[in-house]
Scaffold this motif. Structure first.
Motif, short mmCIF file in Angstrom:
data_model
loop_
_atom_site.label_atom_id
_atom_site.label_comp_id
_atom_site.label_asym_id
_atom_site.label_seq_id
_atom_site.Cartn_x
_atom_site.Cartn_y
_atom_site.Cartn_z
N GLU A 167 0.91 -1.27 0.13
CA GLU A 167 -0.11 0.12 0.20
C GLU A 167 0.82 1.36 -0.10
O GLU A 167 2.18 1.36 0.03
CB GLU A 167 -0.89 -0.05 1.36
CG GLU A 167 -0.30 0.07 2.39
CD GLU A 167 -1.00 -0.07 3.80
OE1 GLU A 167 -0.71 0.41 4.80
OE2 GLU A 167 -2.35 -0.71 3.57
N GLY A 168 0.35 2.47 -0.35
CA GLY A 168 0.92 3.64 -0.22
C GLY A 168 2.21 4.01 -1.13
O GLY A 168 2.09 3.55 -2.49
N LEU A 175 -3.47 -2.85 -5.24
CA LEU A 175 -4.52 -2.24 -5.17
C LEU A 175 -4.39 -0.70 -5.50
O LEU A 175 -3.32 -0.16 -4.98
CB LEU A 175 -5.20 -2.30 -3.80
CG LEU A 175 -5.93 -3.88 -3.51
CD1 LEU A 175 -6.34 -3.89 -2.09
CD2 LEU A 175 -6.84 -4.43 -4.63
N PRO A 176 -5.21 0.08 -5.84
CA PRO A 176 -5.01 1.35 -6.43
C PRO A 176 -5.20 2.33 -5.02
O PRO A 176 -4.80 3.54 -4.90
CB PRO A 176 -6.18 1.83 -7.23
CG PRO A 176 -7.24 0.99 -7.05
CD PRO A 176 -6.61 -0.38 -6.71
N ALA A 177 -5.62 1.83 -3.81
CA ALA A 177 -5.82 2.43 -2.49
C ALA A 177 -5.51 1.18 -1.63
O ALA A 177 -5.73 0.30 -1.59
CB ALA A 177 -7.14 2.94 -2.45
N GLN A 222 -13.93 -4.92 -1.01
CA GLN A 222 -15.21 -3.95 -1.34
C GLN A 222 -14.45 -2.46 -1.34
O GLN A 222 -13.98 -2.12 -0.39
CB GLN A 222 -16.32 -4.28 -0.33
CG GLN A 222 -16.78 -5.64 -0.49
CD GLN A 222 -17.64 -5.85 1.00
OE1 GLN A 222 -17.31 -5.67 2.17
NE2 GLN A 222 -18.73 -6.49 0.71
N PRO A 223 -14.80 -1.95 -2.55
CA PRO A 223 -14.34 -0.56 -2.49
C PRO A 223 -15.10 0.48 -1.48
O PRO A 223 -16.40 0.24 -1.51
CB PRO A 223 -14.74 -0.09 -4.00
CG PRO A 223 -15.72 -1.12 -4.37
CD PRO A 223 -15.49 -2.53 -3.76
N GLY A 229 -14.23 10.37 -4.08
CA GLY A 229 -14.00 9.15 -4.88
C GLY A 229 -13.46 7.85 -3.89
O GLY A 229 -14.04 7.80 -2.90
N LEU A 230 -12.60 7.01 -4.64
CA LEU A 230 -12.44 5.97 -3.84
C LEU A 230 -11.30 6.21 -2.94
O LEU A 230 -10.11 6.96 -2.97
CB LEU A 230 -11.69 4.91 -4.91
CG LEU A 230 -11.06 3.62 -4.15
CD1 LEU A 230 -11.94 2.72 -3.85
CD2 LEU A 230 -10.20 2.96 -5.59
N ARG A 231 -11.55 6.02 -1.36
CA ARG A 231 -10.70 6.33 -0.45
C ARG A 231 -10.17 4.87 0.34
O ARG A 231 -9.26 5.15 1.04
CB ARG A 231 -11.53 6.84 0.60
CG ARG A 231 -12.53 6.05 1.46
CD ARG A 231 -13.23 6.89 2.44
NE ARG A 231 -14.10 6.00 3.30
CZ ARG A 231 -13.75 5.22 4.40
NH1 ARG A 231 -12.72 5.18 4.64
NH2 ARG A 231 -14.67 4.69 5.05
N GLY A 232 -10.48 3.70 -0.36
CA GLY A 232 -9.81 2.50 0.14
C GLY A 232 -10.53 1.38 -0.04
O GLY A 232 -11.80 1.35 -0.78
N PHE A 233 -10.32 0.33 0.59
CA PHE A 233 -11.05 -0.93 0.50
C PHE A 233 -11.32 -1.47 1.92
O PHE A 233 -10.66 -1.34 2.85
CB PHE A 233 -10.35 -1.95 -0.17
CG PHE A 233 -10.20 -1.62 -1.84
CD1 PHE A 233 -11.07 -2.35 -2.78
CD2 PHE A 233 -9.15 -0.94 -2.27
CE1 PHE A 233 -10.98 -1.85 -3.98
CE2 PHE A 233 -9.30 -0.89 -3.49
CZ PHE A 233 -9.97 -1.13 -4.25
#
Length: 393
Positions: A167-168, A175-177, A222-223, A229-233
């Motif tokens: 991550e990061g 994953l993108p987040a 799950q997004p 927008g997308l802040r994580g999963f």
């Protein structure tokens, strides 16, 4: 590792280290790795340096009564500049007929080369190795009974651990987040249980039958979306039951292998597994070298709503050349092909001992057509060369 598990494991490790002055065996390795990437990163926030360096330390402290394995990594290019995990820390009681362990377990099941569907005791550490070979320690207890040509093992597990994902700033991440929330169907402390019977039938055939009940080792992701927008999963670990059979049969210079699972949970049941074969050719070209060729096929029938795992519909091939020289030189070529998404992962590996206790290694990883593959799409820009030097003591 979460804070409660970290404190528990560190306290247990400290208690095991006390007998060190009483003649315990200490082994380990100190490594330096450098990854050189061919392209800029795919996701925002990833380290954008083309070269990432890291130092690793493996320590193994063991005696008849206990076994401790500690892994740590330091890297300025990672989301966590320093990370560590207690891979195993067990008090042991052994006799000719039984083996008892309690603490933090490390168990490896399976016979296939690329992936082991039957292997469910320990959660995989995908931040350390995105191909799933590194695993996190699992709190619990085990007893193995030696019954002639059969070994019966029983496991009681507690404190479910979640997968560690990149991550990061981590360059190798899927994953993108980041994963912002973790949920376990019956809570982290719900007990898990497993039983395994391993049979040796003559000198050629080995079988193992296992059953596991506990939290899944791969999460359903799950997004989490808000106005920005997308802040994580959110990672959800359901309760599952898995029954598995693994087999290995030796025929001359060849080995036939198979792993089959039947898993139920999250409202579905499915079969899965893999089959493979490997053959070794000795003294290639009248030299001292051995050439091993292997191939494997994987398939499972899980639905598209199930957690994503690698090798659901894949072919895997490899060739390993061991020179059997004084430097233990090895060259290996590996390739996987996803039958559903037409993605590929190519690997070229080499290792050679350069001093009495020092090993130099090099590996080239090259994904191809990875963007459509749910298991590989985060690594589409991650063709890289890895150079490593490890000192063993």
């Amino acid at each position: 590792m979460s804070r409660p598990a970290s404190l528990l494991c560190l306290a247990f490790a400290a208690s095991l280290c006390l007998p060190l002055a009483q003649g315990a065996s200490l082994r380990g390795s100190l490594g330096l790795d450098s990854l050189v990437f061919a392209e800029p990163p795919q996701f925002a926030g990833q380290a954008d340096e083309y070269r990432n360096a890291a130092a690793t330390l493996n320590l193994t402290l063991s005696d008849r009564d206990y076994h401790l394995e500690l892994f740590s990594r330091a890297s300025a290019n990672a989301e966590q500049a320093w990370s560590a995990d207690l891979r195993q820390a067990t008090w042991n009681l052994r006799s000719d007929a039984s083996d008892w362990q309690v603490g933090v377990l490390s168990q490896t099941w399976g016979v296939l080369e690329a992936w082991n569907p039957v292997d469910v005791i320990n959660v995989r550490d995908l931040a350390e190795d995105f191909q799933g070979k590194a695993k996190l320690g699992q709190p619990g207890a085990m007893v193995s009974l030696n019954l002639d040509d059969t070994v019966l093992s029983l496991y009681a597990l507690t404190y479910a651990r979640g997968q560690r994902l990149g991550e990061g700033r981590d360059r190798l991440r899927s994953l993108p987040a980041a994963v912002r929330e973790e949920a376990f169907e019956d809570g982290r402390w719900a007990p898990g249980f497993a039983a395994r019977a391993a049979f040796k039938l003559g000198s050629d055939l080995e079988l193992a039958l296992s059953h596991y009940r506990g939290h899944a080792r791969e999460p359903l992701l799950q997004p989490l979306v808000d106005a920005r927008g997308l802040r994580g999963f959110r990672a959800t670990y359901a309760q599952i039951e898995q029954t598995a059979l693994q087999a290995q049969y030796v025929v001359g210079d060849s080995v036939l292998k198979s792993e089959v699972i039947h898993q139920r949970g999250t409202g579905e049941r499915f079969w899965g597994g893999g089959v493979g074969a490997e053959t070794t050719f000795s003294r290639v070209g009248a030299s001292t070298a051995d050439l091993t060729l292997y191939s494997e096929f994987y398939y499972d029938a899980r639905s598209a709503d199930a957690p994503v795992t690698p090798f659901q519909r894949d072919l895997f091939f490899g060739a390993r050349l061991s020179l059997n020289d004084p430097q233990d030189s090895v060259l290996e070529l590996r390739a996987s092909h996803d039958l559903q998404w037409s993605s590929h992962l190519f690997e070229l590996r080499a290792s050679r001992r350069v001093f009495a206790s020092t090993v130099f290694s090099a590996a080239l990883h090259a994904p191809s057509q990875a963007r459509r593959d749910p298991a590989l799409n985060g690594y589409g820009n991650d063709t890289y060369l890895k150079l490593g030097l490890a000192w063993y003591f």
